[in-house]
Motif scaffolding. Sequence first.
Motif, PDB file in Angstrom:
ATOM      1  N   ALA A  60       0.828  -1.204   0.000  1.00  0.00           N
ATOM      2  CA  ALA A  60       0.000   0.000   0.000  1.00  0.00           C
ATOM      3  C   ALA A  60       0.861   1.253   0.000  1.00  0.00           C
ATOM      4  CB  ALA A  60      -0.928  -0.015   1.214  1.00  0.00           C
ATOM      5  N   ARG A  61       1.909   1.251   0.804  1.00  0.00           N
ATOM      6  CA  ARG A  61       2.817   2.402   0.893  1.00  0.00           C
ATOM      7  C   ARG A  61       3.407   2.748  -0.466  1.00  0.00           C
ATOM      8  NH1 ARG A  61       8.374   0.883   3.358  1.00  0.00           N
ATOM      9  NH2 ARG A  61       8.517   0.128   1.197  1.00  0.00           N
ATOM     10  N   ASP A  62       3.852   1.734  -1.198  1.00  0.00           N
ATOM     11  CA  ASP A  62       4.507   1.984  -2.480  1.00  0.00           C
ATOM     12  C   ASP A  62       3.506   2.243  -3.602  1.00  0.00           C
ATOM     13  OD1 ASP A  62       6.832   1.631  -1.118  1.00  0.00           O
ATOM     14  OD2 ASP A  62       7.287  -0.358  -1.933  1.00  0.00           O
ATOM     15  N   VAL A  63       2.368   1.545  -3.576  1.00  0.00           N
ATOM     16  CA  VAL A  63       1.350   1.757  -4.612  1.00  0.00           C
ATOM     17  C   VAL A  63       0.849   3.192  -4.592  1.00  0.00           C
ATOM     18  CG1 VAL A  63      -1.046   1.207  -5.223  1.00  0.00           C
ATOM     19  CG2 VAL A  63       0.605  -0.641  -4.859  1.00  0.00           C
ATOM     20  N   PHE A  64       0.646   3.745  -3.394  1.00  0.00           N
ATOM     21  CA  PHE A  64       0.093   5.102  -3.260  1.00  0.00           C
ATOM     22  C   PHE A  64       1.180   6.170  -3.054  1.00  0.00           C
ATOM     23  CE2 PHE A  64      -3.648   2.550  -2.427  1.00  0.00           C
ATOM     24  CZ  PHE A  64      -4.669   3.272  -3.019  1.00  0.00           C
ATOM     25  N   ASP A  65       2.445   5.785  -3.205  1.00  0.00           N
ATOM     26  CA  ASP A  65       3.550   6.748  -3.070  1.00  0.00           C
ATOM     27  C   ASP A  65       3.477   7.504  -1.746  1.00  0.00           C
ATOM     28  OD1 ASP A  65       4.824   6.300  -5.625  1.00  0.00           O
ATOM     29  OD2 ASP A  65       3.117   7.327  -6.536  1.00  0.00           O
ATOM     30  N   MET A  66       3.190   6.775  -0.667  1.00  0.00           N
ATOM     31  CA  MET A  66       2.991   7.431   0.619  1.00  0.00           C
ATOM     32  C   MET A  66       4.205   8.228   1.067  1.00  0.00           C
ATOM     33  SD  MET A  66       2.452   5.864   4.405  1.00  0.00           S
ATOM     34  CE  MET A  66       1.934   6.916   5.774  1.00  0.00           C
ATOM     35  N   GLU A  67       5.387   7.632   0.935  1.00  0.00           N
ATOM     36  CA  GLU A  67       6.582   8.308   1.435  1.00  0.00           C
ATOM     37  C   GLU A  67       6.827   9.617   0.698  1.00  0.00           C
ATOM     38  OE1 GLU A  67       9.582   5.101   3.246  1.00  0.00           O
ATOM     39  OE2 GLU A  67       9.291   4.894   1.081  1.00  0.00           O
ATOM     40  N   GLU A  74       6.085  17.173   5.179  1.00  0.00           N
ATOM     41  CA  GLU A  74       7.122  17.560   6.132  1.00  0.00           C
ATOM     42  C   GLU A  74       7.889  18.796   5.669  1.00  0.00           C
ATOM     43  OE1 GLU A  74       8.464  13.498   8.439  1.00  0.00           O
ATOM     44  OE2 GLU A  74       9.332  13.884   6.465  1.00  0.00           O
ATOM     45  N   LYS A  75       8.030  18.982   4.368  1.00  0.00           N
ATOM     46  CA  LYS A  75       8.737  20.147   3.832  1.00  0.00           C
ATOM     47  C   LYS A  75       8.024  21.456   4.169  1.00  0.00           C
ATOM     48  CE  LYS A  75      10.767  17.830  -0.211  1.00  0.00           C
ATOM     49  NZ  LYS A  75      10.740  17.768  -1.697  1.00  0.00           N
ATOM     50  N   LEU A  76       6.768  21.364   4.549  1.00  0.00           N
ATOM     51  CA  LEU A  76       5.970  22.564   4.804  1.00  0.00           C
ATOM     52  C   LEU A  76       6.104  23.070   6.240  1.00  0.00           C
ATOM     53  CD1 LEU A  76       2.701  21.551   2.888  1.00  0.00           C
ATOM     54  CD2 LEU A  76       4.581  22.992   2.082  1.00  0.00           C
ATOM     55  N   ASP A  77       7.039  22.501   7.008  1.00  0.00           N
ATOM     56  CA  ASP A  77       7.266  22.982   8.380  1.00  0.00           C
ATOM     57  C   ASP A  77       7.475  24.497   8.390  1.00  0.00           C
ATOM     58  OD1 ASP A  77       7.061  20.429   9.286  1.00  0.00           O
ATOM     59  OD2 ASP A  77       9.204  20.136   9.668  1.00  0.00           O
ATOM     60  N   ARG A  94      -5.007   7.241   7.153  1.00  0.00           N
ATOM     61  CA  ARG A  94      -6.309   6.605   6.914  1.00  0.00           C
ATOM     62  C   ARG A  94      -6.319   5.883   5.571  1.00  0.00           C
ATOM     63  NH1 ARG A  94     -11.063   9.342   4.697  1.00  0.00           N
ATOM     64  NH2 ARG A  94     -12.925   8.090   5.041  1.00  0.00           N
ATOM     65  N   LEU A  95      -5.749   6.502   4.548  1.00  0.00           N
ATOM     66  CA  LEU A  95      -5.668   5.869   3.243  1.00  0.00           C
ATOM     67  C   LEU A  95      -4.855   4.583   3.319  1.00  0.00           C
ATOM     68  CD1 LEU A  95      -6.042   5.855   0.144  1.00  0.00           C
ATOM     69  CD2 LEU A  95      -4.016   7.310  -0.010  1.00  0.00           C
ATOM     70  N   MET A  96      -3.714   4.615   4.031  1.00  0.00           N
ATOM     71  CA  MET A  96      -2.869   3.432   4.166  1.00  0.00           C
ATOM     72  C   MET A  96      -3.578   2.329   4.941  1.00  0.00           C
ATOM     73  SD  MET A  96      -0.123   3.845   2.491  1.00  0.00           S
ATOM     74  CE  MET A  96      -1.257   4.653   1.341  1.00  0.00           C
TER      75      MET A  96
END
Length: 315
Positions: A60-67, A74-77, A94-96
């Motif tokens: 799921a992580r890789d299919v949806f490009d979660m990382e 995180e870049k929006l800090d 929730r999606l994952m």
Amino acid sequence: PAVLVERFPDALARHKLLPQLVATQGANNIVNYMGITFMHRMIDAAGSPPSDIARAFIAARDVFDMEKWWHEIEKLDAAVPADEQLDMMRQLVRLMRRATRWFLRNHRCGMNVEEIVKRFQPGVREIASAMPVALCGSRRQVWETRHAHLLEKGVPDALATYIAGIDSMLPALAIIQAAELTRRSVHEAASMYYAIGNSLDLYWMYEEINRLQIENHWQALAREAYRDDLDWQQRTLTVGVLNASFEGSVDQKLEQWDSLHVEMIARWRRIMTEIRTMDTREFAMYGVALRELMDLAQATLHSDVCGIGDGSAGP
């Protein structure tokens, strides 16, 4: 470390502790993204062993490009409010969670992560890129409202587009299955899937199920089952309409389908109207409604004008 993976891939592949290293990285990934209770919740919800749950999460992580999307958030800090960042992360989690459960439910006989990613990742990316165009009705309105809100908060357009439509990304895996079963493009299957949902108010139904108040363990499991059933029947309807000998645009095909199943569709809409007008909504109401939807989905799938009748898209 990534630098070691890049510089010494062959040496790492021969490392005596490779399985332990992979297991440690996988466990850290699951806990860091999904929280300490995720594994226990998945065991309870799907009845699968931890090894299968880990594989399903990685898929799921890789299919949806979660990382990728997580790092974009995180870049929006300090660039956007922290509560907006946390909300976007919660939506990714929730999606994952839903995608992991979907893979567990649909791959009971074994799970090859590499094959799953190759099969689903291109279609998921296509649906994500076509999201603003494919959506219609209330889903489109929700997307536009959320997208405008995120842009106003300073979220980049690409990330805002994805997060605004993340609840419409949940059915992406079912849409890809529908495209495979009907030998149609993912875009055509997605357009039909969302159009059917709009015609039958299934997005409203999905949100109503999400809002059900949980008072015990069995009700939590029932809500999960209702969501699964709703996704499954919408996919079955999509397969049935796409395989029918209807002609024209998506809307024209839906008109022909409506005329073929007038009484069943009218009955479904009466049930929806009755649920909307009820002051108190109970779990049993949604179980009855979903049974009616299953009858409509099976009638559509097995209609004489349909090209398949083996029940392969049924529950």
